[in-house]
Design an enzyme around this catalytic site. Structure first.
Site, mmCIF file in Angstrom:
data_model
loop_
_atom_site.group_PDB
_atom_site.id
_atom_site.type_symbol
_atom_site.label_atom_id
_atom_site.label_comp_id
_atom_site.label_asym_id
_atom_site.label_seq_id
_atom_site.Cartn_x
_atom_site.Cartn_y
_atom_site.Cartn_z
ATOM 1 N N VAL A 23 0.843 -1.206 0.000
ATOM 2 C CA VAL A 23 0.000 0.000 0.000
ATOM 3 C C VAL A 23 0.876 1.253 0.000
ATOM 4 C CG1 VAL A 23 -1.717 1.315 1.275
ATOM 5 C CG2 VAL A 23 -1.932 -1.168 1.113
ATOM 6 N N LYS A 43 9.759 -0.670 9.562
ATOM 7 C CA LYS A 43 10.700 -1.701 10.009
ATOM 8 C C LYS A 43 11.273 -2.460 8.820
ATOM 9 C CE LYS A 43 8.732 -2.355 14.626
ATOM 10 N NZ LYS A 43 9.873 -1.634 15.268
ATOM 11 N N ASP A 247 -35.217 27.711 -26.170
ATOM 12 C CA ASP A 247 -36.673 27.605 -26.169
ATOM 13 C C ASP A 247 -37.184 27.106 -24.827
ATOM 14 O OD1 ASP A 247 -36.802 28.372 -28.788
ATOM 15 O OD2 ASP A 247 -37.010 26.358 -29.598
ATOM 16 N N LYS A 269 -41.658 30.126 -27.364
ATOM 17 C CA LYS A 269 -43.060 30.470 -27.644
ATOM 18 C C LYS A 269 -43.923 29.425 -26.970
ATOM 19 C CE LYS A 269 -41.541 32.159 -32.133
ATOM 20 N NZ LYS A 269 -40.124 31.908 -31.774
ATOM 21 N N GLY A 300 -35.337 22.503 -28.504
ATOM 22 C CA GLY A 300 -35.758 21.175 -28.103
ATOM 23 C C GLY A 300 -35.868 20.265 -29.313
ATOM 24 N N GLY A 301 -35.561 18.978 -29.122
ATOM 25 C CA GLY A 301 -35.646 18.032 -30.231
ATOM 26 C C GLY A 301 -34.591 18.298 -31.272
ATOM 27 N N ASP A 302 -35.005 18.306 -32.545
ATOM 28 C CA ASP A 302 -34.101 18.587 -33.664
ATOM 29 C C ASP A 302 -34.479 19.929 -34.271
ATOM 30 O OD1 ASP A 302 -32.141 17.222 -35.843
ATOM 31 O OD2 ASP A 302 -33.681 18.417 -36.849
ATOM 32 N N MET A 382 -47.039 19.887 -31.290
ATOM 33 C CA MET A 382 -47.870 21.073 -31.005
ATOM 34 C C MET A 382 -49.338 20.813 -31.352
ATOM 35 S SD MET A 382 -45.181 23.917 -32.506
ATOM 36 C CE MET A 382 -44.746 22.890 -33.924
ATOM 37 N N ALA A 411 -41.634 14.355 -22.087
ATOM 38 C CA ALA A 411 -40.932 13.119 -22.418
ATOM 39 C C ALA A 411 -39.480 13.146 -21.971
ATOM 40 C CB ALA A 411 -41.003 12.891 -23.924
#
Length: 471
Positions: A23, A43, A247, A269, A300-302, A382, A411
């Site tokens: 160790v 020792k 967004d 929006k 958000g998303g693509d 939407m 989600a």
């Protein structure tokens, strides 16, 4: 924070290690890599340590510990299997205000050894404050795989060039942009290939051909919610951004990954909230980029699937601003996957159609006759506000009233909700759901009860899943 992370300069500083076993040998290897002058009290010594002693690389100063041995020591490590001796060493170190680590006894440590990823001079230290060492080992393994071995050489070159770059670019912003380009471009590639001369020539060329002060716009898809679904390139982009326009659909977990000193503007929006007009968003993107900033538009998303990303890049193109696109997992794909609903299945659906429930007022609307065909999946963005109209029109044009539907709210987040029912129940389902929500219409929605997996194994009720009568 249980421990303050510190990086100590141990070069030529005396460090005492009490113990001469395996160790102790492991700790001494680290100390020697850091340049410490290691003194040992023990020792006996292992063969490895005896060789180091014979070579004059460590000092074996005594066989028995005495408190006075700590008087000229920078820090101390107790690596013995004698509990009473370890306690004695700890108390002596505390009395003299020396940093002390008693191996495998956290209560007697004023400092601890973290798990280390070594790409010297780049060093990454990870710790769980002793709570979860196996977790830390797994994290270190991931970082070892992610970080190229060339990282250290790249940092050394940067260190040599830093004074020159600092003199050339008085502003921090300009220096940061120079290095960001270097670390993500040809220079980094050449260093990884061991082409050091060519890499430094690339830096020279980059310095002599400074681009104009115009910034750039990077369109980034944030995915459906879970920050783990953000792409690696997307993460890099938001970490490099000067400004982020985002967004409402971007989850907080993703926003938390933005660089801390980047400016942020919400331009989302949403019904019932302050909304920024698209023309205003376009102008903000252009204006900020013209100031020389690296602007990330985080969606958000693509960004190219019902995200108005095309409109924003048209504005960038018209202004002559360079831009990039980082795709993301679109909401329909991510939400359906996290709800256990395959968008296509050879027994139920041979096609999938992505549509929006919010069309332009001057558009011709949707082709309901085509959308009402059976054995296809509709993924509707939407669509919650017009759920009643969507249900009515699909049934009117021939879709069966008992067609399975799913409403997936928030989600891929911890409070995800999935409501399953029939097409003629769609309006009622939407009224129960949180926002934002996505609609899935088609036979595949019924598979949710068989394939739901997100948080399913730990607690089914946590999924907020509700199934209405399909009969």
């Amino acid at each position: 924070m249980d421990y303050l992370p510190l990086f100590a300069d141990l070069k030529q500083r005396p460090v005492l290690v009490v113990g001469g076993g395996e160790v102790a040998a492991r700790k001494i290897r680290l100390l020697r890599q850091a340049g410490a002058r290691v003194k040992i009290v023990s020792k006996t010594l292992t063969a490895e340590l005896k060789d180091l002693q014979d070579e004059g690389k460590i000092q074996w100063i005594a066989q028995d510990f005495q408190a006075e041995q700590l008087d000229d020591i920078f820090l101390v490590i107790a690596a013995t299997n004698n509990h009473a001796l370890n306690t004695e060493i700890f108390e002596a170190a505390e009395q003299r205000q020396r940093l002390i680590n008693v191996v495998d006894d956290q209560s007697k440590c004023s400092f601890i050894f973290p798990s280390i990823v070594d790409r010297s001079p780049v060093t990454i230290a990870i710790s769980s404050a002793g709570h979860a060492p196996v977790l830390i080992r797994l994290l270190r393994e991931k970082l070892e795989a992610l970080l190229p071995q060339s990282l250290g050489e790249m940092a050394k070159i940067a260190g040599r060039w830093r004074p020159r770059i600092k003199k050339y670019f008085p502003k921090i912003k300009d220096r940061r942009r120079f290095w960001e380009k270097a670390f993500t471009g040809l220079f980094a590639h050449q260093v990884a290939k061991g082409q050091i001369t060519e890499a430094e020539a690339t830096l020279e060329n980059q310095l002599e051909n400074i681009e104009n002060t115009k910034g750039e716009i990077i369109l980034v898809g944030a995915g459906p919610g879970d920050a783990d679904l953000l792409t690696l390139r997307g993460l890099q982009a938001i970490q490099e951004a000067d400004v982020v326009l985002y967004d409402y659909l971007v989850s907080q977990s993703v926003l938390d990954m933005i660089r801390r000193d980047a400016s942020r503007f919400c331009v989302g929006k949403r019904a019932g909230h302050h909304s920024v007009a698209q023309a205003e968003t376009n102008q903000m993107l252009v204006s900020l980029a013209l100031e020389g900033k690296r602007v990330v538009r985080l969606k958000g998303g693509d960004p190219f699937i019902f995200g108005r990303g095309g409109e924003e890049l048209q504005a960038a193109k018209a202004a002559g601003i360079p831009f990039q696109v980082v795709p993301g997992i679109t909401a329909a794909s991510g939400a359906a996957a996290y709800a256990g609903i395959p968008l296509t299945h050879r027994d139920y659906s041979q096609s999938v159609v992505f549509i929006t429930g919010h069309c332009r007022k001057d558009s011709d609307g949707l082709d309901w006759a085509t959308l009402a065909r059976s054995h296809q999946t509709l993924a509707i963005y939407m669509g919650t506000v017009k759920a009643a109209q969507i249900s009515e029109q699909l049934i009117r044009y021939g879709r069966a009233t008992d067609t399975p539907v799913a409403v997936i709210a928030r989600a891929a987040t911890p409070d995800q909700q999935v409501f399953i029912g029939r097409l003629d129940q769609l309006e009622n389902l939407v009224q129960q759901a949180l926002t934002p929500a996505l609609l899935i219409i088609g036979e595949v929605a019924a598979l949710h009860s068989h394939l739901a997996w997100f948080r399913h194994q730990s607690n089914r009720e946590d999924q907020h899943s509700s199934v209405m009568n399909l009969a």
